[in-house]
Design an enzyme around this catalytic site. Structure first.
Site, mmCIF file in Angstrom:
data_model
loop_
_atom_site.group_PDB
_atom_site.id
_atom_site.type_symbol
_atom_site.label_atom_id
_atom_site.label_comp_id
_atom_site.label_asym_id
_atom_site.label_seq_id
_atom_site.Cartn_x
_atom_site.Cartn_y
_atom_site.Cartn_z
ATOM 1 N N GLN A 214 -1.559 2.392 10.029
ATOM 2 C CA GLN A 214 -0.308 2.359 9.044
ATOM 3 C C GLN A 214 0.580 3.316 10.146
ATOM 4 O OE1 GLN A 214 -3.409 2.953 8.098
ATOM 5 N NE2 GLN A 214 -3.597 2.510 6.065
ATOM 6 N N ASP B 223 -1.784 10.905 -1.949
ATOM 7 C CA ASP B 223 -2.217 10.136 -2.819
ATOM 8 C C ASP B 223 -2.487 10.889 -4.242
ATOM 9 O OD1 ASP B 223 -2.800 8.547 -0.116
ATOM 10 O OD2 ASP B 223 -2.673 7.169 -1.643
ATOM 11 N N ARG C 146 0.787 -1.146 -0.175
ATOM 12 C CA ARG C 146 0.051 -0.009 0.006
ATOM 13 C C ARG C 146 0.988 1.345 -0.123
ATOM 14 N NH1 ARG C 146 2.546 1.724 3.543
ATOM 15 N NH2 ARG C 146 0.788 3.521 3.808
HETATM 16 O O1 MRU Z 1 -4.498 3.372 2.377
HETATM 17 P P1 MRU Z 1 -2.860 3.546 2.415
HETATM 18 O O2 MRU Z 1 -2.325 2.910 3.446
HETATM 19 O O3 MRU Z 1 -2.505 2.955 0.872
HETATM 20 O O4 MRU Z 1 -2.604 4.906 2.320
HETATM 21 C C1 MRU Z 1 -1.389 5.435 2.329
HETATM 22 C C2 MRU Z 1 -1.339 7.106 2.375
HETATM 23 O O5 MRU Z 1 -2.440 7.793 2.673
HETATM 24 C C3 MRU Z 1 -0.037 7.856 2.209
HETATM 25 O O6 MRU Z 1 -0.029 8.791 2.940
HETATM 26 C C4 MRU Z 1 0.306 7.972 0.900
HETATM 27 O O7 MRU Z 1 0.000 7.140 -0.228
HETATM 28 C C5 MRU Z 1 1.562 8.798 0.438
HETATM 29 S S1 MRU Z 1 2.789 7.484 0.417
HETATM 30 C C6 MRU Z 1 4.140 8.218 0.096
#
Ligand code: MRU
Length: 375
Positions: A213, A254, A58
């Protein structure tokens, strides 16, 4: 080889890698961290699709790299005719694109893969030979996406670390680290770079409900790097700020629109509001692949909604009535007026973002071709 050398040079966590000897994709299963560092091995594109959907991998840049390898694995496996390929190929790309909707890096990487493969396939010659060349081209392109991401993260880290002063304490949310990228990280890249420069600083890590996370991944990464980090519940940031304990916030992204709206993990927007109220700078760290110049307004960004079960329980333990209605958006959007600066691989962007993004990002290719085909 290049990837291994890059990793050794910066002593990094190998989030994802193509093992040329075993001819398979290896990735750290992030659902098992921090208890277990287990490697998932994928030989089939369906395994990559599953790994992205279940968040074994992820983070915006990392899912882009994974999807790129998924394209390569699909091509490796395909053994039909030119006629059957014309149905297989769009299905392969669409299946990988359907894994998660918010991070634009996924579509950006798939678009690069699609263009590479289709350019090779549109040359003259026997289909079987063109397909062999397309496989080679796809592997090279996936490896290039991966290596470029590490280089972009290092540059982001260098730019961002200039803002982190000795003795300061910053907050970060979710995981925008080596695990969320091909390595090194964006927001956590800032901390890595500052640490390499010998700065002394402290990081508060939001645990990041519901999937944690922050506590599972960011806490683990920062401990691996010996960075001074303290875990907090998501609702602690406000009192820390009110007590003057925080000098800045840095998060990943994202998707960032042409006007500077930032989609990131749910909880980012309230953190930005808190930072603004307390006059604390709110920084975003992101590579060029996170910018979606086709969108201007944040409300156009597709926000993923995830399984209610993630909210009705804490880990494996139920914490709500089993049939309780749940609203579980995975991301929120922070408007540009709450963002102090964006650390990118091509420099630091300052408000007004519509101008600075246009100036710095205009020449960077976007996912336009892919989305145009889907529309
Ligand atoms: O749902 P996830 O764990 O994929 O979300 C990840 C995030 O929101 C991160 O902050 C984002 O992808 C930036 S990663 C360099």
């Amino acid at each position: 080889m290049v990837f291994k050398a890059l990793l050794q040079a910066v002593n990094m966590i190998p989030t994802i890698n193509y093992n040329t000897q075993l001819e398979l994709v290896e990735l750290i299963d992030q659902t098992r961290l921090p208890l277990e560092k287990s490697i998932l091995r994928c030989t089939h594109e369906d395994e990559i699709v599953q790994a992205i959907k279940t968040m074994q991998i992820r983070g915006a840049p990392a899912i882009g790299v994974a999807a790129a390898y998924g394209v390569f694995l699909g091509l490796q496996r395909f053994n039909g005719s030119e006629k059957t390929f014309s149905a297989f190929w769009p299905g392969l790309v669409d299946m990988l694109a359907s894994t998660r909707p918010t991070a634009v890096n996924l579509f950006w990487a798939l678009d690069r893969m699609r263009q590479t493969v289709e350019t090779i396939l549109h040359t003259q010659g026997k289909f079987i030979e063109r397909l062999a060349m397309a496989r080679q081209g796809a592997l090279k392109e996936a490896q290039a996406i991966q290596n470029e991401d590490i280089a972009m993260c290092r540059a982001i880290g260098r730019y961002g670390a200039e803002f982190l002063k000795d003795g300061q304490t910053w907050i970060t949310h979710c995981n925008a680290g080596a695990l969320a990228t091909a390595g090194y990280g964006t927001a956590l890249g800032v901390f890595r770079a500052a640490q390499e420069q010998g700065k002394k600083f402290r990081v508060f890590v939001d645990e990041t409900r519901p999937l944690l996370q922050g506590s599972r991944l960011t806490a683990w990464e920062l401990r691996e790097e010996n960075i001074d980090a303290t875990l907090i519940c998501d609702n602690v940031a406000g009192s820390l700020m009110a007590n003057g304990k925080i000098q800045a916030v840095v998060v990943g992204a994202d998707r960032i629109t042409a006007h500077g709206y930032v989609a990131n993990k749910i909880g980012t927007y309230p953190l930005a509001v808190l930072a603004s109220f307390h006059n604390i700078p709110f920084y975003v760290a992101a590579p060029a692949s996170t910018f979606d110049l086709k969108l201007t307004l944040g409300r156009r960004i597709a926000i993923e909604e995830r399984d209610p079960g993630e909210v009705r329980s804490f880990g494996a333990r139920p914490t709500a009535p089993f049939d309780m209605p749940v609203f579980n958006p995975a991301f929120d959007v922070t408007p540009p007026e709450l963002v102090s600066a964006i650390f990118t691989n091509v420099g630091v962007l300052k408000p007004p973002f519509s101008a600075s993004i246009r100036e710095k990002m205009a020449r960077i290719p976007t996912q336009a071709a892919f989305t145009a085909r889907k529309a």
